[in-house]
Design a protein around this motif. Structure first.
Motif, PDB file in Angstrom:
ATOM      1  N   ARG A 126       0.848  -1.193   0.000  1.00  0.00           N
ATOM      2  CA  ARG A 126       0.000   0.000   0.000  1.00  0.00           C
ATOM      3  C   ARG A 126       0.879   1.236   0.000  1.00  0.00           C
ATOM      4  O   ARG A 126       1.911   1.270   0.668  1.00  0.00           O
ATOM      5  CB  ARG A 126      -0.931   0.013   1.214  1.00  0.00           C
ATOM      6  CG  ARG A 126      -1.984   1.137   1.139  1.00  0.00           C
ATOM      7  CD  ARG A 126      -2.968   1.081   2.288  1.00  0.00           C
ATOM      8  NE  ARG A 126      -4.013   2.084   2.097  1.00  0.00           N
ATOM      9  CZ  ARG A 126      -5.287   1.813   1.833  1.00  0.00           C
ATOM     10  NH1 ARG A 126      -5.687   0.571   1.743  1.00  0.00           N
ATOM     11  NH2 ARG A 126      -6.173   2.788   1.687  1.00  0.00           N
ATOM     12  N   GLU A 128       0.187   5.502   0.224  1.00  0.00           N
ATOM     13  CA  GLU A 128      -0.741   6.618   0.326  1.00  0.00           C
ATOM     14  C   GLU A 128       0.037   7.919   0.473  1.00  0.00           C
ATOM     15  O   GLU A 128       1.084   7.946   1.123  1.00  0.00           O
ATOM     16  CB  GLU A 128      -1.696   6.462   1.516  1.00  0.00           C
ATOM     17  CG  GLU A 128      -2.629   5.266   1.434  1.00  0.00           C
ATOM     18  CD  GLU A 128      -3.667   5.365   0.319  1.00  0.00           C
ATOM     19  OE1 GLU A 128      -3.793   6.459  -0.292  1.00  0.00           O
ATOM     20  OE2 GLU A 128      -4.329   4.357   0.046  1.00  0.00           O
ATOM     21  N   HIS A 129      -0.503   8.989  -0.106  1.00  0.00           N
ATOM     22  CA  HIS A 129       0.103  10.312  -0.035  1.00  0.00           C
ATOM     23  C   HIS A 129      -0.790  11.199   0.819  1.00  0.00           C
ATOM     24  O   HIS A 129      -1.991  11.319   0.554  1.00  0.00           O
ATOM     25  CB  HIS A 129       0.250  10.906  -1.435  1.00  0.00           C
ATOM     26  CG  HIS A 129       1.196  10.149  -2.305  1.00  0.00           C
ATOM     27  ND1 HIS A 129       2.018  10.774  -3.229  1.00  0.00           N
ATOM     28  CD2 HIS A 129       1.488   8.827  -2.394  1.00  0.00           C
ATOM     29  CE1 HIS A 129       2.756   9.863  -3.847  1.00  0.00           C
ATOM     30  NE2 HIS A 129       2.440   8.671  -3.365  1.00  0.00           N
ATOM     31  N   ASN A 176      -4.695   2.774   8.701  1.00  0.00           N
ATOM     32  CA  ASN A 176      -5.424   3.536   7.697  1.00  0.00           C
ATOM     33  C   ASN A 176      -6.891   3.572   8.114  1.00  0.00           C
ATOM     34  O   ASN A 176      -7.542   2.536   8.228  1.00  0.00           O
ATOM     35  CB  ASN A 176      -5.263   2.851   6.338  1.00  0.00           C
ATOM     36  CG  ASN A 176      -5.978   3.572   5.219  1.00  0.00           C
ATOM     37  OD1 ASN A 176      -6.840   4.412   5.453  1.00  0.00           O
ATOM     38  ND2 ASN A 176      -5.647   3.236   3.990  1.00  0.00           N
ATOM     39  N   ARG A 178     -10.477   4.886   6.971  1.00  0.00           N
ATOM     40  CA  ARG A 178     -11.306   5.420   5.880  1.00  0.00           C
ATOM     41  C   ARG A 178     -12.498   6.166   6.485  1.00  0.00           C
ATOM     42  O   ARG A 178     -13.156   5.678   7.401  1.00  0.00           O
ATOM     43  CB  ARG A 178     -11.788   4.282   4.984  1.00  0.00           C
ATOM     44  CG  ARG A 178     -12.552   4.746   3.755  1.00  0.00           C
ATOM     45  CD  ARG A 178     -12.853   3.575   2.832  1.00  0.00           C
ATOM     46  NE  ARG A 178     -13.664   2.575   3.504  1.00  0.00           N
ATOM     47  CZ  ARG A 178     -13.368   1.279   3.553  1.00  0.00           C
ATOM     48  NH1 ARG A 178     -12.254   0.821   3.007  1.00  0.00           N
ATOM     49  NH2 ARG A 178     -14.157   0.426   4.169  1.00  0.00           N
ATOM     50  N   TYR A 238      -5.471  11.804   3.873  1.00  0.00           N
ATOM     51  CA  TYR A 238      -5.063  11.305   2.565  1.00  0.00           C
ATOM     52  C   TYR A 238      -6.301  11.132   1.701  1.00  0.00           C
ATOM     53  O   TYR A 238      -7.441  11.151   2.180  1.00  0.00           O
ATOM     54  CB  TYR A 238      -4.345   9.940   2.688  1.00  0.00           C
ATOM     55  CG  TYR A 238      -5.325   8.795   2.860  1.00  0.00           C
ATOM     56  CD1 TYR A 238      -5.743   8.041   1.767  1.00  0.00           C
ATOM     57  CD2 TYR A 238      -5.879   8.500   4.105  1.00  0.00           C
ATOM     58  CE1 TYR A 238      -6.668   7.014   1.913  1.00  0.00           C
ATOM     59  CE2 TYR A 238      -6.790   7.481   4.260  1.00  0.00           C
ATOM     60  CZ  TYR A 238      -7.184   6.736   3.165  1.00  0.00           C
ATOM     61  OH  TYR A 238      -8.117   5.740   3.314  1.00  0.00           O
ATOM     62  N   GLY A 239      -6.083  10.917   0.428  1.00  0.00           N
ATOM     63  CA  GLY A 239      -7.129  10.427  -0.455  1.00  0.00           C
ATOM     64  C   GLY A 239      -7.637  11.422  -1.470  1.00  0.00           C
ATOM     65  O   GLY A 239      -7.125  12.528  -1.628  1.00  0.00           O
ATOM     66  N   HIS A 245     -11.040   8.384   1.067  1.00  0.00           N
ATOM     67  CA  HIS A 245     -10.252   9.370   1.796  1.00  0.00           C
ATOM     68  C   HIS A 245     -10.361   9.080   3.279  1.00  0.00           C
ATOM     69  O   HIS A 245     -11.272   8.391   3.742  1.00  0.00           O
ATOM     70  CB  HIS A 245     -10.721  10.804   1.483  1.00  0.00           C
ATOM     71  CG  HIS A 245     -12.210  10.959   1.449  1.00  0.00           C
ATOM     72  ND1 HIS A 245     -12.905  11.267   0.306  1.00  0.00           N
ATOM     73  CD2 HIS A 245     -13.143  10.821   2.423  1.00  0.00           C
ATOM     74  CE1 HIS A 245     -14.188  11.323   0.566  1.00  0.00           C
ATOM     75  NE2 HIS A 245     -14.370  11.064   1.849  1.00  0.00           N
ATOM     76  N   MET A 248      -4.224   8.668   7.577  1.00  0.00           N
ATOM     77  CA  MET A 248      -3.134   7.724   7.785  1.00  0.00           C
ATOM     78  C   MET A 248      -2.609   7.979   9.193  1.00  0.00           C
ATOM     79  O   MET A 248      -1.800   8.884   9.425  1.00  0.00           O
ATOM     80  CB  MET A 248      -2.037   7.925   6.742  1.00  0.00           C
ATOM     81  CG  MET A 248      -2.456   7.590   5.327  1.00  0.00           C
ATOM     82  SD  MET A 248      -3.084   5.898   5.131  1.00  0.00           S
ATOM     83  CE  MET A 248      -1.594   4.945   5.420  1.00  0.00           C
TER      84      MET A 248
END
Length: 301
Positions: A126, A128-129, A176, A178, A238-239, A245, A248
């Motif tokens: 995984r 993620e930014h 993570n 969501r 993130y997302g 989205h 993190m």
């Protein structure tokens, strides 16, 4: 004298990349050279972006860390286990790469170099930014990280203290979360504030006399023998606006105990009460523990 990895202590960075990966076949053999090359890349890009506060953490899951044979270091590390009858799933991986800075381009450049250093020895699970939003608020609209230690307390909270064989190291949690922002908006500000335990507009903590025991603060603001179980958060939203989205959630601590105590409380393992945010906003979709050795050990695995 040991040196902590550089993504642990700097606060308020604007951009981050979070990568989890697993070593393939005999990929662990390549890890020492990959770590040294990553540290060299960090130095190069820090020189290129001198004001970016560019930092890197390379951390290992328990099985990967054991393979290096450092028995007296990172001794609390263990695999993440599922909590709350699956509310917090376990998605343990071998490797966590955390990069943060004040500039997105610096973070991206270093991430490219680090992944190139590990090359085919790992398989990314995984990536993620993350980005820091206006007024340090999360996607939920509340100020994030208010409870974070400040000043000298950051190092005291995040780093294993001097006198230990793993001094300068740190235990890491990555989860993570969501978010369902549609559901969150439908419950309204008053219930949102009750869920968090803090006012939304001016970020004032509710007094214990009115704060709900299953509010987020009620679940994670813990003490043992009068001492707060503090952690250092390096989380970022993130997302995509139109897609998935969330948050993190990244925490560093000198002991895994503080991190785990908060999780046990959030997910109902201590008294059956679960964090209200899990009902109205957040779903945990990953969970893993890692150990981040000090720079000297990372350079000499």
């Amino acid at each position: 004298m040991t040196t902590p990895q550089t993504a642990i202590l700097p606060d308020g960075c604007k951009a981050g990349i979070f990568i989890e990966a697993d070593f393939v076949s005999d990929g662990l053999k390549a890890a020492p050279a990959a770590c040294r090359d990553s540290l060299a890349a960090l130095a190069r890009w820090q020189a290129e972006f001198p004001d970016a506060v560019l930092g890197l953490t390379i951390a290992f899951g328990s099985e990967a860390w054991k393979s290096f044979g450092h028995q007296n270091e990172g001794g609390e590390l263990k695999p993440f286990r599922a909590l709350g009858n699956g509310l917090a799933p376990a998605t343990q991986h071998d490797l966590f790469i955390h990069i943060q800075a004040m500039r997105q381009d610096a973070v991206y450049a270093l991430a490219q170099a680090v992944l190139a250093a590990f090359g085919s020895s790992i398989k990314v699970a995984r990536e993620e930014h993350g980005l820091r939003l206006h007024q340090n608020r999360g996607l939920d609209g509340f100020v994030d990280g208010t409870e974070n230690p400040q000043g000298e307390k950051i190092a005291a909270t995040a780093l294993i203290p001097a006198g230990r064989p793993d001094a300068g190291g740190s235990y890491v949690l990555l989860q993570n979360y969501r978010h369902d922002l549609g559901k969150w908006q439908r419950i309204g500000t008053a219930e949102q504030e009750a869920d968090v335990g803090r006012s939304k507009a001016d970020d004032i903590e509710f007094d214990k006399s009115v704060r709900l025991p299953d509010s987020h603060l009620g679940r994670v603001n813990l003490k043992e023998d009068g001492v707060g179980l503090k952690i250092v958060r390096r989380s970022l939203p993130y997302g995509k606006i139109s897609g998935e989205h969330g948050l993190m959630f990244t925490a560093y601590c000198h002991t895994l105990h503080n991190i785990e105590a908060q999780l046990l409380s959030m997910f109902g393992e201590t008294d059956g009460k679960t964090d209200r945010l899990l009902q109205h906003l957040s779903t945990a979709v990953s969970g893993a523990y890692y150990y981040a050795p000090p720079v000297e050990r990372l350079a000499d695995l």
